[in-house]
Design a protein around this motif. Structure first.
Motif, PDB file in Angstrom:
ATOM      1  N   ASP A   7       0.859  -1.191   0.000  1.00 60.36           N
ATOM      2  CA  ASP A   7       0.000   0.000   0.000  1.00 60.36           C
ATOM      3  C   ASP A   7       0.891   1.236   0.000  1.00 60.36           C
ATOM      4  OD1 ASP A   7      -2.297  -1.443   0.020  1.00 60.36           O
ATOM      5  OD2 ASP A   7      -2.575  -1.355   2.206  1.00 60.36           O
ATOM      6  N   TYR A   8       0.467   2.242  -0.767  1.00 62.31           N
ATOM      7  CA  TYR A   8       1.267   3.470  -0.908  1.00 62.31           C
ATOM      8  C   TYR A   8       0.577   4.611  -0.152  1.00 62.31           C
ATOM      9  CZ  TYR A   8       3.244   7.561  -3.312  1.00 62.31           C
ATOM     10  OH  TYR A   8       3.826   8.766  -3.598  1.00 62.31           O
ATOM     11  N   HIS A   9       1.318   5.314   0.680  1.00 62.88           N
ATOM     12  CA  HIS A   9       0.774   6.459   1.434  1.00 62.88           C
ATOM     13  C   HIS A   9       1.630   7.683   1.124  1.00 62.88           C
ATOM     14  CE1 HIS A   9      -1.220   3.451   4.123  1.00 62.88           C
ATOM     15  NE2 HIS A   9      -0.098   2.774   3.906  1.00 62.88           N
ATOM     16  N   ARG A  10       0.988   8.846   0.996  1.00 63.06           N
ATOM     17  CA  ARG A  10       1.772  10.073   0.763  1.00 63.06           C
ATOM     18  C   ARG A  10       1.260  11.167   1.708  1.00 63.06           C
ATOM     19  NH1 ARG A  10       5.385  12.351  -3.154  1.00 63.06           N
ATOM     20  NH2 ARG A  10       5.021  14.573  -3.439  1.00 63.06           N
ATOM     21  N   LEU A  31       9.678   6.003   2.086  1.00 61.86           N
ATOM     22  CA  LEU A  31      10.167   6.115   0.701  1.00 61.86           C
ATOM     23  C   LEU A  31      10.667   7.539   0.495  1.00 61.86           C
ATOM     24  CD1 LEU A  31      10.393   5.006  -2.250  1.00 61.86           C
ATOM     25  CD2 LEU A  31       8.087   5.899  -2.633  1.00 61.86           C
ATOM     26  N   GLY A  34      13.884   6.596  -3.530  1.00 62.36           N
ATOM     27  CA  GLY A  34      13.571   5.245  -4.007  1.00 62.36           C
ATOM     28  C   GLY A  34      14.725   4.526  -4.705  1.00 62.36           C
ATOM     29  N   ILE A  38      13.698   0.823  -3.833  1.00 62.21           N
ATOM     30  CA  ILE A  38      12.937   0.122  -4.883  1.00 62.21           C
ATOM     31  C   ILE A  38      13.741  -1.056  -5.469  1.00 62.21           C
ATOM     32  CG2 ILE A  38      11.721   0.392  -7.112  1.00 62.21           C
ATOM     33  CD1 ILE A  38      10.290   1.791  -4.756  1.00 62.21           C
ATOM     34  N   HIS A  50       3.688  -1.540   3.492  1.00 60.65           N
ATOM     35  CA  HIS A  50       3.276  -0.128   3.381  1.00 60.65           C
ATOM     36  C   HIS A  50       4.486   0.723   3.043  1.00 60.65           C
ATOM     37  CE1 HIS A  50      -0.692  -0.863   5.180  1.00 60.65           C
ATOM     38  NE2 HIS A  50      -0.042  -1.816   5.857  1.00 60.65           N
ATOM     39  N   LEU A  51       4.338   1.566   2.030  1.00 60.57           N
ATOM     40  CA  LEU A  51       5.381   2.544   1.707  1.00 60.57           C
ATOM     41  C   LEU A  51       4.865   3.923   2.079  1.00 60.57           C
ATOM     42  CD1 LEU A  51       7.112   1.876  -1.724  1.00 60.57           C
ATOM     43  CD2 LEU A  51       7.887   1.354   0.587  1.00 60.57           C
ATOM     44  N   ASP A  53       5.604   7.596   1.526  1.00 57.11           N
ATOM     45  CA  ASP A  53       6.373   8.520   0.680  1.00 57.11           C
ATOM     46  C   ASP A  53       6.404   9.892   1.367  1.00 57.11           C
ATOM     47  OD1 ASP A  53       7.307  10.237  -1.248  1.00 57.11           O
ATOM     48  OD2 ASP A  53       5.964   9.523  -2.842  1.00 57.11           O
TER      49      ASP A  53
END
Ligand SMILES: Cc1cc2nc3c(=O)[nH]c(=O)nc-3n(C[C@H](O)[C@H](O)[C@H](O)COP(=O)(O)OP(=O)(O)OC[C@H]3O[C@@H](n4cnc5c(N)ncnc54)[C@H](O)[C@@H]3O)c2cc1C
Length: 293
Positions: A7-10, A31, A34, A38, A50-51, A53
């Motif tokens: 899952d990506y969070h910013r 992140l 990257g 990555i 979970h990333l 960013d």
């Protein structure tokens, strides 16, 4: 290879980033640019669920003067450091180092915080934080820490960062007048990582002798280190070419060097001695130029 699903969070601010890190614990990774994370995820060396960013958190970006120190936000890119007039004026060694990292693509997106948090044994900045006597500032939901550069790297790819902490900035104390610094590295022919990299800071005393000489070396084995024996041999002396040449034979004393496909430990120690000699002479020349300006 493709990374495992995540899952990506910013988050927009540091409080949200810390809350996410706290709630997902070991399943989460920060992140930054990257460029290390990555590839590690693609090789399945890391599989965070979970990333987080932190690229949208403006306060983590930029170079500024704060309380007689140069404060560099963790999300400041290598290119921003290389091209900062403040960095060039206070710490030419740091500008030099940022300018010889990898290629333009890595320098445009990779960050100082990401590099120091990943702690690659051949990365450039670890030598710089030692030579320039930096402090690294971290924050978590439960407080934060200010960590001396000497205590930052703790082993292979391991730092003093604690679970739930984010590295927020790196503080370099303002150098005294008549201080020069320089960074010289022997780059790996393919990756440009440091086979050996030496960062030096030295102040020209009123008596014309070297003061506060610090020599940071990266690329040796698991962590960067100071060339303490060479520092001690030259502290309080006039740094003539002969004196530096003689002391450079001590540059590898007490340092462990890796054997790898590229170089033997003995060859790496030889490069450490010759690079340390040239870096000390270059920093000394800058200190003398400042004194005569
Ligand atoms: C081809 C190539 C060549 C390279 N050559 C060089 C070189 O010559 N010299 C050199 O020094 N480096 C080199 N690098 C590495 C490069 O500098 C990367 O930018 C750096 O290692 C990682 O920075 P990043 O911003 O990409 O971090 P990311 O890859 O996003 O993160 C790296 C790690 O740090 C953690 N992290 C990131 N930011 C923070 C933070 N603020 N707080 C807590 N944890 C954090 C992440 O969770 C992750 O575990 C090279 C990389 C590549 C791909």
């Amino acid at each position: 290879m493709y990374p495992a699903p995540f899952d990506y969070h910013r988050p927009d601010d540091i409080a949200d980033a810390l809350a996410l890190l706290d709630s997902h614990g070991d399943d989460a990774r920060i992140l930054a640019g990257g460029f290390s994370l990555i590839p590690a995820m693609k090789l399945r060396m890391m599989q965070p669920a979970h990333l987080i960013d932190i690229g949208g958190i403006d306060i983590l970006k930029g170079v500024r003067i704060e309380n007689d120190a140069l404060s560099i936000g963790a999300m400041t890119t290598h290119w921003e450091i290389e091209s900062s007039p403040l960095v060039a004026e206070w710490f030419p060694a740091l500008a030099q180092a940022a300018g010889v990292i990898a290629d333009a693509q890595v320098r445009n997106c990779g960050t100082i915080g990401g590099s120091l948090a990943y702690s690659d044994p051949s990365a450039d900045y670890p030598a710089l934080i030692l030579a320039l006597n930096a402090r690294l500032v971290t924050i978590s939901l439960h407080g934060g820490n200010v960590i001396d550069a000497m205590n930052w790297q703790q082993g292979l790819l391991t730092t003093a960062l604690e679970p739930g902490e984010i590295l927020i900035d790196i503080r370099f104390p303002k150098p005294p007048a008549r201080t020069g610094s320089a960074y010289i590295k022997i780059p790996h022919p393919a990756s440009r990582f440091a086979v050996i990299g030496v960062a030096v800071s030295v102040t020209l005393g009123e008596d014309g002798k070297a003061r506060d000489l610090r020599i940071g070396v990266t690329g040796t084995s698991t962590t960067a280190c100071r060339a303490l024996a060479m520092e001690q041999a030259l502290e309080g002396h006039n740094l003539t070419r002969d004196a530096v040449e003689a002391a450079s034979h001590l540059a590898d004393e007490g340092i462990e060097f890796n054997d790898d496909q590229l170089l033997s430990a003995g060859d790496r120690a030889y490069l450490c001695r010759t690079t340390a000699r040239e870096a000390v002479l270059a920093a000394w020349a800058r200190a003398r130029n400042k004194a005569s300006a």
